[in-house]
Design a protein around this motif. Structure first.
Motif, PDB file in Angstrom:
ATOM      1  N   SER A  43      24.716 127.896  29.720  1.00 61.79           N
ATOM      2  CA  SER A  43      25.669 129.011  29.730  1.00 61.79           C
ATOM      3  C   SER A  43      26.007 129.448  31.157  1.00 61.79           C
ATOM      4  O   SER A  43      26.982 130.154  31.382  1.00 61.79           O
ATOM      5  CB  SER A  43      25.118 130.191  28.919  1.00 61.79           C
ATOM      6  OG  SER A  43      23.931 130.628  29.520  1.00 61.79           O
ATOM      7  N   MET A  44      25.212 129.021  32.134  1.00 60.62           N
ATOM      8  CA  MET A  44      25.494 129.407  33.530  1.00 60.62           C
ATOM      9  C   MET A  44      26.121 128.262  34.328  1.00 60.62           C
ATOM     10  O   MET A  44      26.401 128.414  35.518  1.00 60.62           O
ATOM     11  CB  MET A  44      24.200 129.859  34.214  1.00 60.62           C
ATOM     12  CG  MET A  44      23.683 131.160  33.638  1.00 60.62           C
ATOM     13  SD  MET A  44      22.228 131.772  34.477  1.00 60.62           S
ATOM     14  CE  MET A  44      20.952 130.719  33.874  1.00 60.62           C
ATOM     15  N   LEU A  45      26.317 127.114  33.705  1.00 61.18           N
ATOM     16  CA  LEU A  45      26.798 125.947  34.459  1.00 61.18           C
ATOM     17  C   LEU A  45      28.312 125.935  34.676  1.00 61.18           C
ATOM     18  O   LEU A  45      28.801 125.201  35.539  1.00 61.18           O
ATOM     19  CB  LEU A  45      26.397 124.652  33.729  1.00 61.18           C
ATOM     20  CG  LEU A  45      24.931 124.236  33.885  1.00 61.18           C
ATOM     21  CD1 LEU A  45      24.619 123.054  33.000  1.00 61.18           C
ATOM     22  CD2 LEU A  45      24.614 123.887  35.337  1.00 61.18           C
ATOM     23  N   SER A  46      29.050 126.685  33.903  1.00 60.81           N
ATOM     24  CA  SER A  46      30.526 126.700  33.899  1.00 60.81           C
ATOM     25  C   SER A  46      31.138 125.294  34.059  1.00 60.81           C
ATOM     26  O   SER A  46      31.889 125.011  35.004  1.00 60.81           O
ATOM     27  CB  SER A  46      31.091 127.690  34.933  1.00 60.81           C
ATOM     28  OG  SER A  46      30.568 127.437  36.205  1.00 60.81           O
ATOM     29  N   ASN A  47      30.740 124.437  33.131  1.00 58.19           N
ATOM     30  CA  ASN A  47      31.313 123.079  33.012  1.00 58.19           C
ATOM     31  C   ASN A  47      31.174 122.192  34.242  1.00 58.19           C
ATOM     32  O   ASN A  47      31.971 121.292  34.455  1.00 58.19           O
ATOM     33  CB  ASN A  47      32.770 123.133  32.558  1.00 58.19           C
ATOM     34  CG  ASN A  47      32.868 123.556  31.103  1.00 58.19           C
ATOM     35  OD1 ASN A  47      31.922 123.362  30.343  1.00 58.19           O
ATOM     36  ND2 ASN A  47      33.974 124.168  30.726  1.00 58.19           N
ATOM     37  N   LYS A  48      30.193 122.487  35.081  1.00 54.01           N
ATOM     38  CA  LYS A  48      29.858 121.568  36.178  1.00 54.01           C
ATOM     39  C   LYS A  48      28.446 121.060  35.913  1.00 54.01           C
ATOM     40  O   LYS A  48      27.535 121.866  35.703  1.00 54.01           O
ATOM     41  CB  LYS A  48      29.873 122.326  37.511  1.00 54.01           C
ATOM     42  CG  LYS A  48      31.099 122.022  38.349  1.00 54.01           C
ATOM     43  CD  LYS A  48      30.893 122.448  39.794  1.00 54.01           C
ATOM     44  CE  LYS A  48      31.926 121.884  40.734  1.00 54.01           C
ATOM     45  NZ  LYS A  48      33.287 121.704  40.247  1.00 54.01           N
ATOM     46  N   CYS A  49      28.285 119.746  35.905  1.00 55.00           N
ATOM     47  CA  CYS A  49      26.926 119.239  35.632  1.00 55.00           C
ATOM     48  C   CYS A  49      26.066 119.397  36.886  1.00 55.00           C
ATOM     49  O   CYS A  49      26.521 119.150  38.001  1.00 55.00           O
ATOM     50  CB  CYS A  49      26.981 117.779  35.198  1.00 55.00           C
ATOM     51  SG  CYS A  49      25.324 117.072  35.075  1.00 55.00           S
ATOM     52  N   HIS A  50      24.819 119.797  36.691  1.00 47.17           N
ATOM     53  CA  HIS A  50      23.903 120.023  37.812  1.00 47.17           C
ATOM     54  C   HIS A  50      23.488 118.719  38.472  1.00 47.17           C
ATOM     55  O   HIS A  50      23.020 118.712  39.595  1.00 47.17           O
ATOM     56  CB  HIS A  50      22.672 120.762  37.292  1.00 47.17           C
ATOM     57  CG  HIS A  50      22.011 120.047  36.143  1.00 47.17           C
ATOM     58  ND1 HIS A  50      22.619 119.912  34.904  1.00 47.17           N
ATOM     59  CD2 HIS A  50      20.814 119.420  36.044  1.00 47.17           C
ATOM     60  CE1 HIS A  50      21.817 119.234  34.101  1.00 47.17           C
ATOM     61  NE2 HIS A  50      20.705 118.921  34.765  1.00 47.17           N
ATOM     62  N   VAL A  51      23.614 117.575  37.751  1.00 49.22           N
ATOM     63  CA  VAL A  51      23.224 116.279  38.341  1.00 49.22           C
ATOM     64  C   VAL A  51      24.448 115.527  38.851  1.00 49.22           C
ATOM     65  O   VAL A  51      24.515 115.134  40.010  1.00 49.22           O
ATOM     66  CB  VAL A  51      22.447 115.409  37.332  1.00 49.22           C
ATOM     67  CG1 VAL A  51      21.969 114.126  37.994  1.00 49.22           C
ATOM     68  CG2 VAL A  51      21.264 116.181  36.767  1.00 49.22           C
ATOM     69  N   CYS A  52      25.435 115.336  37.975  1.00 49.90           N
ATOM     70  CA  CYS A  52      26.643 114.614  38.402  1.00 49.90           C
ATOM     71  C   CYS A  52      27.438 115.444  39.426  1.00 49.90           C
ATOM     72  O   CYS A  52      28.248 114.905  40.161  1.00 49.90           O
ATOM     73  CB  CYS A  52      27.594 114.333  37.252  1.00 49.90           C
ATOM     74  SG  CYS A  52      26.859 113.855  35.715  1.00 49.90           S
ATOM     75  N   SER A  53      27.222 116.730  39.400  1.00 47.29           N
ATOM     76  CA  SER A  53      27.902 117.719  40.257  1.00 47.29           C
ATOM     77  C   SER A  53      29.426 117.583  40.296  1.00 47.29           C
ATOM     78  O   SER A  53      30.049 117.826  41.302  1.00 47.29           O
ATOM     79  CB  SER A  53      27.297 117.743  41.667  1.00 47.29           C
ATOM     80  OG  SER A  53      27.557 116.546  42.340  1.00 47.29           O
ATOM     81  N   HIS A  54      30.005 117.136  39.211  1.00 47.87           N
ATOM     82  CA  HIS A  54      31.463 117.286  39.079  1.00 47.87           C
ATOM     83  C   HIS A  54      31.769 117.779  37.675  1.00 47.87           C
ATOM     84  O   HIS A  54      30.861 117.987  36.865  1.00 47.87           O
ATOM     85  CB  HIS A  54      32.214 115.993  39.408  1.00 47.87           C
ATOM     86  CG  HIS A  54      31.744 114.790  38.643  1.00 47.87           C
ATOM     87  ND1 HIS A  54      31.871 114.663  37.279  1.00 47.87           N
ATOM     88  CD2 HIS A  54      31.128 113.660  39.074  1.00 47.87           C
ATOM     89  CE1 HIS A  54      31.373 113.499  36.892  1.00 47.87           C
ATOM     90  NE2 HIS A  54      30.900 112.876  37.957  1.00 47.87           N
ATOM     91  N   ASP A  55      33.054 117.985  37.419  1.00 43.40           N
ATOM     92  CA  ASP A  55      33.415 118.562  36.128  1.00 43.40           C
ATOM     93  C   ASP A  55      32.836 117.731  34.991  1.00 43.40           C
ATOM     94  O   ASP A  55      32.872 116.504  35.025  1.00 43.40           O
ATOM     95  CB  ASP A  55      34.942 118.631  35.990  1.00 43.40           C
ATOM     96  CG  ASP A  55      35.483 119.745  36.869  1.00 43.40           C
ATOM     97  OD1 ASP A  55      34.660 120.549  37.352  1.00 43.40           O
ATOM     98  OD2 ASP A  55      36.703 119.792  37.088  1.00 43.40           O
TER      99      ASP A  55
END
Ligand SMILES: [Zn+2]
Ligand SMILES: [Zn+2]
Ligand SMILES: [Zn+2]
Ligand SMILES: [Zn+2]
Length: 252
Positions: A43-55
């Motif tokens: 719920s805190m990622l706002s559609n950005k992956c923490h690993v891939c670090s893109h949308d």
């Protein structure tokens, strides 16, 4: 079948992939490349992956949710006697209330955490040699209690920790009861008797027989189901003398 328990942790907060306390349903999310996040992290990622670090396009990982929900593990306090097989998602809730969990020493300001069955070392040797009464089950003993003390620690011969609770019930008197802090050993049932005699007329006495309530810890709470209410007129204003006995029997 064995599974690496780290796989069941969220890769962001490293907490177990369990539903948050206010949520009953387990939700596990993953990005299109399979990186997993728990509901609160997602719920805190706002559609950005923490690993891939893109949308990223996140979706529920229903298969992993089903796997996590089906896993049962032994309680963290199994070596202290808890035999429960706990669902992985309920582990924290169970361990919070497990009667085999360590508990805080009830003496104010102590902060020591101990296990049921191992208290005499702490009370006798370490700190509180004057703050408790050691007793033998089935034998009555006299307690002289300062009227203002909220409880007295009673240590059973098997190192079960009991509290004789003293609740000042203005304007009536003192309410006394006995609780056991995390019995741990579910093979035993405990009961108690309290007797109070009037200081002016010792032939006037009152008595309570009741079963011991099992409490998780001392939180200033008093059980309400049974207690002996000793009127103020019955005792002196500074000290109260009681005769107490705690019984132990095998629970069937
Ligand atoms: Zn997380
Ligand atoms: Zn990703
Ligand atoms: Zn347990
Ligand atoms: Zn202590």
């Amino acid at each position: 079948m064995r599974i690496d328990p780290d796989l069941l942790d969220c890769s962001i907060c490293f907490e177990p992939l369990c539903p948050p306390l206010y949520q009953l349903v387990l939700c596990i999310f993953q990005c299109q490349n399979g990186h997993v996040a728990c509901l609160s992290c997602w719920s805190m990622l706002s559609n950005k992956c923490h690993v891939c670090s893109h949308d990223a396009i996140f979706a529920r990982n229903i298969a992993l949710e089903k796997i996590v929900e089906s896993i049962k593990s032994s309680c963290a306090y199994a070596k202290w006697g808890c035999c429960e097989l706990v669902s992985y998602t309920q582990r924290n809730t169970h361990e919070e209330s497990c009667f085999f969990a360590p508990l805080m020493c009830p003496i104010p300001g102590c902060g020591y955490r101990g296990f049921t069955g191992r208290w005499s070392g702490h009370f006798l040797v370490d700190h509180h040699s004057a703050d408790f009464l050691h007793f033998v089950y089935g034998q009555s003993f006299e307690v002289n209690l300062e009227a203002s003390l909220p409880f007295l620690v009673l240590l059973g011969e098997d190192d079960h920790l009991f509290l004789l609770l003293n609740k000042n019930m203005t304007p009536f008197g003192h309410a006394f009861s006995v609780v056991c802090l995390r019995t741990g050993d579910l093979n035993w049932k405990f009961s108690y008797e309290i007797e109070a005699a009037s200081t002016r007329n010792p032939e006037n006495c009152m008595q309570l027989k009741a079963s011991v309530t099992n409490a998780k810890e001392w939180e200033g709470l008093h059980p309400t189901e049974s207690f002996l209410l000793v009127p103020y007129d019955f005792c002196s204003s500074t000290n109260i003398t009681l005769s107490v006995s705690v019984g132990r029997s095998a629970s069937v």
